[in-house]
Design a protein around this motif. Structure first.
Motif, mmCIF file in Angstrom:
data_model
loop_
_atom_site.group_PDB
_atom_site.id
_atom_site.type_symbol
_atom_site.label_atom_id
_atom_site.label_comp_id
_atom_site.label_asym_id
_atom_site.label_seq_id
_atom_site.Cartn_x
_atom_site.Cartn_y
_atom_site.Cartn_z
ATOM 1 N N ASP A 129 -65.135 96.912 -43.440
ATOM 2 C CA ASP A 129 -65.765 97.323 -42.186
ATOM 3 C C ASP A 129 -64.483 97.647 -41.202
ATOM 4 O OD1 ASP A 129 -68.348 97.623 -42.806
ATOM 5 O OD2 ASP A 129 -68.866 95.491 -42.464
ATOM 6 N N SER A 142 -71.118 91.762 -38.795
ATOM 7 C CA SER A 142 -70.436 93.164 -38.869
ATOM 8 C C SER A 142 -71.727 94.306 -38.698
ATOM 9 C CB SER A 142 -69.979 93.222 -40.147
ATOM 10 O OG SER A 142 -70.774 92.584 -41.208
ATOM 11 N N THR A 147 -71.352 99.178 -49.093
ATOM 12 C CA THR A 147 -70.652 100.157 -48.013
ATOM 13 C C THR A 147 -70.960 101.582 -48.268
ATOM 14 O OG1 THR A 147 -68.995 98.608 -48.326
ATOM 15 C CG2 THR A 147 -68.358 100.571 -47.130
#
Lengths: 300, 317
Positions: free
Chosen positions: B199, A17, B123
């Motif tokens: 994501d 990712s 994140t």
């Protein structure tokens, strides 16, 4: 049930990712760009695996000391120049034991992955290639294998087969059959629907011939990637079974068993448990890192 | 409704196959646990006495009758008797269950907290290095043997730092290290699937729309992304249950705690098949029920799936 992707999620995942900086925006790399970047972690992982394999093949070269017979005068010495990993309660050199233990973990993992790969792939390919009762029966069997928690399934097999290195390896292998079978089946089904398989049938190909010539070679790439991933998991599980005392019998320098034996000295001799454990962690991380790198290259 | 019944039937079928396989492998084989225990010449039992013992365990009747009897027993919560101690297996399990439930629940809660914290921080972090480091952490967690982690925690916190006593600890103090040990392997797959769904969902157009209307990254994550990420996480429930059981076996062995895991470990060491059989089949039951509930809950939580499952009905109505 939800299991087909979970294996790849558990050990591979994060590298594929986009990382924190390019949040919410995946970036495609060109082929040349990738070739220029030899990722240091992957290189390091290959080195770790190479060392472990070398230990397994020629332990005497790396550690001349005897792994089983000890010198009582040297008992419980801390790591130092004479004994890199220290010595245990009977004066055995721990570094030598770790080096000689590599063959047990690596060969066990190899047996385990082979069992899972062969049996699982055969079941999956058959289930994917034939329709109807056979396919249904195989997939229900796979559901049952998935329904039993991994460790309990291994213990059930061990209670039938008995204790020992080979038995533990086979038990670990059987727990991975379901993952291989599901993946192989879904890949075969996917490839069977593609145009070139239709074309092969249309140009007069017989069922088995088309399966062998066209379907199998194109479905098994993902299965091989899973095998690489299972290798690290197998080393982990084999050491767990060794720790519980279901693997190799005591004088054997098996990594999990060594940690179990060092447990009684945890208050005074930290090296007996810490150092063999770090070796296991290093090998497992490396195997997982390599498999996720192979997976990435495969996917792009 | 037909969908629900179909799923229930399929789940029941899987359980029946599991039971049959366990019966065939563990009970129908020659040289069963009873023979292993009582044929030992040191016990000095005559063949007639062994036959009487086999009779009392119900091992002398034809296999088909045994199969029916055992199946009925399992359905009624009667799992037979431990070959080693002679106690009913159901009582062994009932006695051990509370300890394991406390351990597993605390471990699970801690794992969820760790995984969410890790995924959100990775994140939202403004520092690329922190995000990268946090993203590497789950891969590290899955590579650490649980038994070794437990021993390392004891070594560090009990013997080096002297913070937590392992010798006669209080009920809460004795729980700290086992819960930490158990939480690590559970949090890793959770964190990985959360990171991945963050994501994937973050790359979807509707998130770009919300961002374009001026929402900050934290707002989007909390209000839009997190809610959508719950769905893929839910599919992990069955897997996590399996990890909890396996983790409990190892953790309870390392820390010498009483519980289901310890019973299981001892059953294998002493070849006590009835106990292992009951633990295995009960776990399979819980796994199948969890997955059934998740499957049935999925369309309730995700309106998009609702339309596909009930689509035909809506058209006909």
């Amino acid at each position: 049930m939800s299991a087909p992707t979970e294996q790849s999620i558990v050990a591979g995942g994060t590298e594929a990712s986009p990382s924190g900086g390019a949040r919410f925006a995946p970036r495609a790399r060109t082929r040349a760009e990738r070739r220029r970047r030899v990722r240091p972690t992957v290189l390091l992982s290959w080195i770790v695996i190479a060392v472990a394999v070398a230990w397994a093949i020629a332990p005497g070269v790396f550690a001349p000391a005897d792994p089983v017979a000890g010198n009582a005068a040297d008992a419980l010495q801390a790591p130092g120049a004479a004994h890199w990993f220290g010595t245990d309660a009977t004066g055995r050199d721990m570094y030598s034991r770790v080096v000689h233990g590599a063959i047990h973990s690596l060969s066990g993992a190899l047996i385990a992955v082979s069992v899972g790969l062969v049996v699982g792939t055969v079941l999956g390919v058959v289930a994917g290639a034939v329709d109807g009762v056979v396919s249904e029966a195989i997939m229900r069997l796979v559901d049952v294998l998935l329904a039993i928690p991994q460790l309990l399934l291994m213990l059930s097999i061990i209670i039938i087969l008995g204790f020992g290195t080979a038995q533990a390896a086979v038990a670990v292998g059987i727990t991975s059959i379901a993952a291989f079978a599901r993946l192989a089946r879904s890949e075969v089904v996917r490839v069977r629907r593609s145009d070139y398989v239709e074309a092969a049938y249309a140009s007069g190909g017989r069922r088995v011939a088309v399966l062998v010539r066209h379907v199998l070679p194109n479905s098994l790439t993902a299965v091989v990637a899973l095998a690489a991933l299972q290798f690290g998991t197998a080393i982990l599980l084999i050491s767990t079974l060794g720790f519980l005392g279901y693997g190799a019998p005591p004088p054997t320098p098996e990594w999990g068993l060594m940690i179990a034996e060092g447990r009684n000295y945890v208050a005074t001799s930290w090296w007996l448990t810490t150092l063999p454990g770090l070796v296991v962690v290093a090998v497992v991380i490396s195997a997982n890192r390599i498999s996720s790198a192979l997976n990435d290259r495969d996917r792009r | 409704m037909r969908y629900v019944l179909g799923r229930v039937a399929q789940a029941a079928l899987v359980l029946l196959i599991a039971f049959t396989a366990a019966f065939v492998l563990l009970q129908a084989m020659p040289g069963d646990a009873i023979m292993i225990k009582f044929q030992n010449p040191e016990l000095g039992l005559s063949p007639e006495q062994i036959a009487r013992i086999r009779e009392s365990y119900g091992a002398d009747v034809p296999l088909v009758a045994q199969y029916g009897h055992t199946l009925l027993g399992f359905l009624g919560g009667d799992f037979g008797y431990s070959v080693v101690s002679g106690t009913p297996v159901s009582r062994l399990i009932a006695d051990a269950l509370p300890n394991t439930l406390v351990l597993a629940l605390s471990g699970f809660v801690l794992a969820v907290v760790v995984a969410v914290a890790l995924a959100v921080t990775a994140t939202l972090s403004r520092f690329a290095w922190l995000g990268t480091a946090l993203r590497a952490l789950p891969s590290l967690f899955v590579s650490v043997p649980v038994f070794w982690l437990g021993i390392m925690l004891v070594q560090l916190f009990s013997f080096q730092l002297g913070l937590v006593s392992v010798i006669n600890p209080g009920p809460i103090e004795g729980l700290i290290l086992p819960v930490l040990t158990l939480a690590v392997p559970i949090s890793a797959p959770l964190a990985q699937i959360l990171l991945r769904s963050f994501d994937e969902i973050g790359a979807q157009p509707f998130v770009a729309v919300v961002r374009a209307r001026g929402a900050g990254a934290g707002w989007v994550l909390g209000r839009n992304v997190l809610r959508n990420a719950l769905l893929p996480t839910l599919t992990m429930a069955g897997l996590l249950f399996g990890e909890l059981i396996g983790g409990a076996v190892v953790t309870e062995t390392v820390f010498g705690r009483a519980g289901i895991g310890r019973i299981t470990e001892q059953a294998v060491s002493q070849q006590d098949t009835p106990v292992l059989q009951a633990v295995v089949l009960l776990s399979a039951l819980v796994f199948v029920v969890i997955n059934l509930v998740v499957d049935l809950l999925y369309p309730v939580l995700d309106p998009r799936l609702r339309s596909t499952v009930r689509g035909r009905k809506a058209v006909s109505a």
